[in-house]
Design a protein around this motif. Sequence first.
Motif, PDB file in Angstrom:
ATOM      1  N   TYR A 309      61.702  70.403  63.159  1.00 57.39           N
ATOM      2  CA  TYR A 309      60.529  71.089  63.690  1.00 57.39           C
ATOM      3  C   TYR A 309      60.899  72.336  64.487  1.00 57.39           C
ATOM      4  O   TYR A 309      60.134  73.296  64.536  1.00 57.39           O
ATOM      5  CB  TYR A 309      59.701  70.107  64.531  1.00 57.39           C
ATOM      6  CG  TYR A 309      59.186  68.967  63.686  1.00 57.39           C
ATOM      7  CD1 TYR A 309      58.235  69.196  62.691  1.00 57.39           C
ATOM      8  CD2 TYR A 309      59.673  67.674  63.840  1.00 57.39           C
ATOM      9  CE1 TYR A 309      57.788  68.155  61.882  1.00 57.39           C
ATOM     10  CE2 TYR A 309      59.229  66.632  63.036  1.00 57.39           C
ATOM     11  CZ  TYR A 309      58.278  66.878  62.058  1.00 57.39           C
ATOM     12  OH  TYR A 309      57.840  65.874  61.260  1.00 57.39           O
ATOM     13  N   GLU A 310      62.068  72.315  65.084  1.00 59.57           N
ATOM     14  CA  GLU A 310      62.555  73.520  65.758  1.00 59.57           C
ATOM     15  C   GLU A 310      62.810  74.632  64.743  1.00 59.57           C
ATOM     16  O   GLU A 310      62.467  75.796  64.968  1.00 59.57           O
ATOM     17  CB  GLU A 310      63.837  73.190  66.519  1.00 59.57           C
ATOM     18  CG  GLU A 310      64.379  74.350  67.340  1.00 59.57           C
ATOM     19  CD  GLU A 310      65.654  73.975  68.078  1.00 59.57           C
ATOM     20  OE1 GLU A 310      66.323  74.882  68.567  1.00 59.57           O
ATOM     21  OE2 GLU A 310      65.961  72.768  68.158  1.00 59.57           O
ATOM     22  N   ALA A 347      57.808  70.287  72.819  1.00 55.47           N
ATOM     23  CA  ALA A 347      58.419  70.622  74.123  1.00 55.47           C
ATOM     24  C   ALA A 347      59.698  71.444  73.951  1.00 55.47           C
ATOM     25  O   ALA A 347      60.794  71.025  74.336  1.00 55.47           O
ATOM     26  CB  ALA A 347      58.705  69.352  74.921  1.00 55.47           C
ATOM     27  N   LEU A 348      59.561  72.635  73.360  1.00 55.51           N
ATOM     28  CA  LEU A 348      60.687  73.537  73.141  1.00 55.51           C
ATOM     29  C   LEU A 348      60.462  74.807  73.973  1.00 55.51           C
ATOM     30  O   LEU A 348      59.824  75.758  73.497  1.00 55.51           O
ATOM     31  CB  LEU A 348      60.811  73.886  71.652  1.00 55.51           C
ATOM     32  CG  LEU A 348      60.947  72.710  70.687  1.00 55.51           C
ATOM     33  CD1 LEU A 348      60.786  73.166  69.244  1.00 55.51           C
ATOM     34  CD2 LEU A 348      62.297  72.026  70.876  1.00 55.51           C
ATOM     35  N   PRO A 349      60.933  74.829  75.211  1.00 59.29           N
ATOM     36  CA  PRO A 349      60.624  75.964  76.096  1.00 59.29           C
ATOM     37  C   PRO A 349      61.138  77.309  75.587  1.00 59.29           C
ATOM     38  O   PRO A 349      60.463  78.337  75.737  1.00 59.29           O
ATOM     39  CB  PRO A 349      61.299  75.582  77.420  1.00 59.29           C
ATOM     40  CG  PRO A 349      62.265  74.500  77.095  1.00 59.29           C
ATOM     41  CD  PRO A 349      61.734  73.804  75.895  1.00 59.29           C
ATOM     42  N   GLU A 350      62.346  77.338  74.974  1.00 63.59           N
ATOM     43  CA  GLU A 350      62.869  78.608  74.469  1.00 63.59           C
ATOM     44  C   GLU A 350      61.985  79.155  73.349  1.00 63.59           C
ATOM     45  O   GLU A 350      61.689  80.351  73.296  1.00 63.59           O
ATOM     46  CB  GLU A 350      64.307  78.442  73.953  1.00 63.59           C
ATOM     47  CG  GLU A 350      65.337  78.181  75.033  1.00 63.59           C
ATOM     48  CD  GLU A 350      65.451  76.710  75.371  1.00 63.59           C
ATOM     49  OE1 GLU A 350      64.715  75.895  74.762  1.00 63.59           O
ATOM     50  OE2 GLU A 350      66.272  76.379  76.254  1.00 63.59           O
ATOM     51  N   ALA A 355      57.675  82.792  71.264  1.00 62.27           N
ATOM     52  CA  ALA A 355      56.369  82.968  70.627  1.00 62.27           C
ATOM     53  C   ALA A 355      55.430  83.807  71.497  1.00 62.27           C
ATOM     54  O   ALA A 355      54.734  84.703  70.997  1.00 62.27           O
ATOM     55  CB  ALA A 355      55.745  81.606  70.331  1.00 62.27           C
ATOM     56  N   LEU A 356      55.407  83.527  72.804  1.00 65.11           N
ATOM     57  CA  LEU A 356      54.558  84.310  73.717  1.00 65.11           C
ATOM     58  C   LEU A 356      54.995  85.772  73.744  1.00 65.11           C
ATOM     59  O   LEU A 356      54.159  86.688  73.777  1.00 65.11           O
ATOM     60  CB  LEU A 356      54.625  83.713  75.120  1.00 65.11           C
ATOM     61  CG  LEU A 356      53.935  82.352  75.310  1.00 65.11           C
ATOM     62  CD1 LEU A 356      54.312  81.742  76.651  1.00 65.11           C
ATOM     63  CD2 LEU A 356      52.419  82.493  75.185  1.00 65.11           C
ATOM     64  N   ASP A 357      56.286  85.982  73.725  1.00 62.17           N
ATOM     65  CA  ASP A 357      56.823  87.347  73.694  1.00 62.17           C
ATOM     66  C   ASP A 357      56.341  88.088  72.447  1.00 62.17           C
ATOM     67  O   ASP A 357      55.817  89.205  72.529  1.00 62.17           O
ATOM     68  CB  ASP A 357      58.356  87.278  73.719  1.00 62.17           C
ATOM     69  CG  ASP A 357      59.001  88.638  73.552  1.00 62.17           C
ATOM     70  OD1 ASP A 357      58.363  89.641  73.914  1.00 62.17           O
ATOM     71  OD2 ASP A 357      60.144  88.688  73.072  1.00 62.17           O
ATOM     72  N   PRO A 381      57.013  82.299  83.839  1.00 60.82           N
ATOM     73  CA  PRO A 381      57.783  81.128  84.326  1.00 60.82           C
ATOM     74  C   PRO A 381      58.902  80.690  83.384  1.00 60.82           C
ATOM     75  O   PRO A 381      59.806  79.969  83.791  1.00 60.82           O
ATOM     76  CB  PRO A 381      56.715  80.021  84.437  1.00 60.82           C
ATOM     77  CG  PRO A 381      55.399  80.726  84.445  1.00 60.82           C
ATOM     78  CD  PRO A 381      55.588  81.959  83.633  1.00 60.82           C
ATOM     79  N   LEU A 382      58.832  81.142  82.126  1.00 61.37           N
ATOM     80  CA  LEU A 382      59.834  80.719  81.138  1.00 61.37           C
ATOM     81  C   LEU A 382      61.019  81.676  81.058  1.00 61.37           C
ATOM     82  O   LEU A 382      62.002  81.383  80.373  1.00 61.37           O
ATOM     83  CB  LEU A 382      59.191  80.605  79.752  1.00 61.37           C
ATOM     84  CG  LEU A 382      58.040  79.590  79.634  1.00 61.37           C
ATOM     85  CD1 LEU A 382      57.348  79.745  78.283  1.00 61.37           C
ATOM     86  CD2 LEU A 382      58.549  78.170  79.808  1.00 61.37           C
ATOM     87  N   ALA A 383      60.918  82.838  81.726  1.00 58.47           N
ATOM     88  CA  ALA A 383      62.005  83.826  81.680  1.00 58.47           C
ATOM     89  C   ALA A 383      63.240  83.247  82.356  1.00 58.47           C
ATOM     90  O   ALA A 383      63.169  82.730  83.473  1.00 58.47           O
ATOM     91  CB  ALA A 383      61.574  85.117  82.362  1.00 58.47           C
ATOM     92  N   ARG A 384      64.381  83.329  81.693  1.00 56.95           N
ATOM     93  CA  ARG A 384      65.587  82.639  82.168  1.00 56.95           C
ATOM     94  C   ARG A 384      66.533  83.542  82.951  1.00 56.95           C
ATOM     95  O   ARG A 384      67.342  83.063  83.730  1.00 56.95           O
ATOM     96  CB  ARG A 384      66.340  82.050  80.971  1.00 56.95           C
ATOM     97  CG  ARG A 384      65.559  81.015  80.197  1.00 56.95           C
ATOM     98  CD  ARG A 384      66.344  80.509  79.004  1.00 56.95           C
ATOM     99  NE  ARG A 384      67.496  79.736  79.417  1.00 56.95           N
ATOM    100  CZ  ARG A 384      67.514  78.414  79.557  1.00 56.95           C
ATOM    101  NH1 ARG A 384      66.423  77.713  79.308  1.00 56.95           N
ATOM    102  NH2 ARG A 384      68.595  77.783  79.938  1.00 56.95           N
ATOM    103  N   SER A 385      66.479  84.852  82.735  1.00 60.60           N
ATOM    104  CA  SER A 385      67.448  85.738  83.378  1.00 60.60           C
ATOM    105  C   SER A 385      66.743  86.927  84.018  1.00 60.60           C
ATOM    106  O   SER A 385      65.589  87.241  83.711  1.00 60.60           O
ATOM    107  CB  SER A 385      68.466  86.246  82.344  1.00 60.60           C
ATOM    108  OG  SER A 385      67.832  87.100  81.410  1.00 60.60           O
TER     109      SER A 385
END
Length: 474
Positions: A309-310, A347-350, A355-357, A381-385
Amino acid sequence: MADDEILPVVTFGNLMTEGTALSRRGQHDKALGCFNDALRLRVGDKRCLVTRSKCFLKLGDTENSLKDAEASLQTDKTYSEGLYQKAETLYTMGDFEFALVFYHRGRMLRPDVHKFQLGINKAEEAIVNCIGSPSLVKLESKEDLCFVSRQAESKKENQNQQTKPTKDQKQTKKKSARTERQLLGKLYADKVYLEKLLEDEDLMQTNTRHGVKVLDLVLDGISYLNNRRDFWQQQKPIYARVYERKCLQKGWLQDKKRKIAAIVRSIAKDMEDIELLLARGSAEESCRKAERLLKKMQEWTEEEVPNKYELIGDLYSCIGNAQLAMGQMQAALRSHGMDLDYAKRYALPEAMSRALDNMGHVYARLGMFYQAIYTWEDKIPLARSSLEKAWLFHEIGRCYLEVDNAEAAQEYGQRSLQSADDEGDVEWQLHATVLVAQAQVKMKDYRSAIMNFERALEKAKLLPSEAAQNGIIA
């Protein structure tokens, strides 16, 4: 120097920026000085430690490179850049097996980062080139070797040796001969031979033509084989080997593994082809290939493709990007929407962040700036760096500028600049500064706007970018 002359303020971000620029130009010695100064200002900064580790590695100083990589992991064992840099340093040092461990550890934490898989591939290839493929090792029971080994062990126990056994020799006694034979395969005979040589005290005291003691060479060889044994024990414990051997005897596990491996290789090649076609401008062909693979993916089971699914989400993302390149905006929105649905469902945050990007970019291209703002704000909130936040805040601020909300544009421009300073990225410092200046022009704060345009011009000279300089001057 005049009394009223103002000295430039040296900040962590400036030092990182200058050091990175020097390193890119190949001036690693000078870059090292910048990173040393930056670490005095912010002791233990993991990002700076990794950057300095890369610099040491370029200079051939693998010892200090490894120290910095390990230091970056002191406070955060899951820091992916630190894990990758440690693996790269170990690989350069020739410790391929330990490098492989850290490549695997990084891939488990960040499966979306492709460089970990590339590291695994090159480390495995290096190991095979050095010692041969483990799949080619036949586990055999050689009675003569067992007899010699038992005889040697019995003799050692009964004899009163004047010298104490080494740590490696003590560990060797604790390991059963049968376990070692399974782990080392054909190399077990070499270990038995080296252990037998230890009994010849006269030989052990002699030196080679180069002045190296034979005893040291033998002990080094035993130590190397012990390390190999421990490594393969960690990678695949004996109980797993026993079960696998039973399954192989039935004949079904090997076929199953071969089938899954073939599917994985096929998917990896197709995904690479899809990305290459899009990068080369063949969006239509990239889209067709992705749609064909998506249809096949839905026919495979989760057992055949564990991350099914990923991968489906990845394919919807590829299809959406190809549709965007072809100008099919509504279709691109639907595809990226499907990517977002799968990301939320499993539940795949990356994948959700990606997708939002992408949806935000499509909305912005359509001129639907408010929808783009809402979508990108969900991504914050999902931005990692810091670097990801720098461009994200910049894009949101640019949309606010398009809808004549100069105050919000200035606020996001300043947030983008702060993130770019934290990252030490000159290019995004330039973009953010220009955005702030343009917002100030709309607010008729011309004095502040001129000051920011001048700062942007200084950033443009660092890149250097003649087009950016001319645009700012205009």
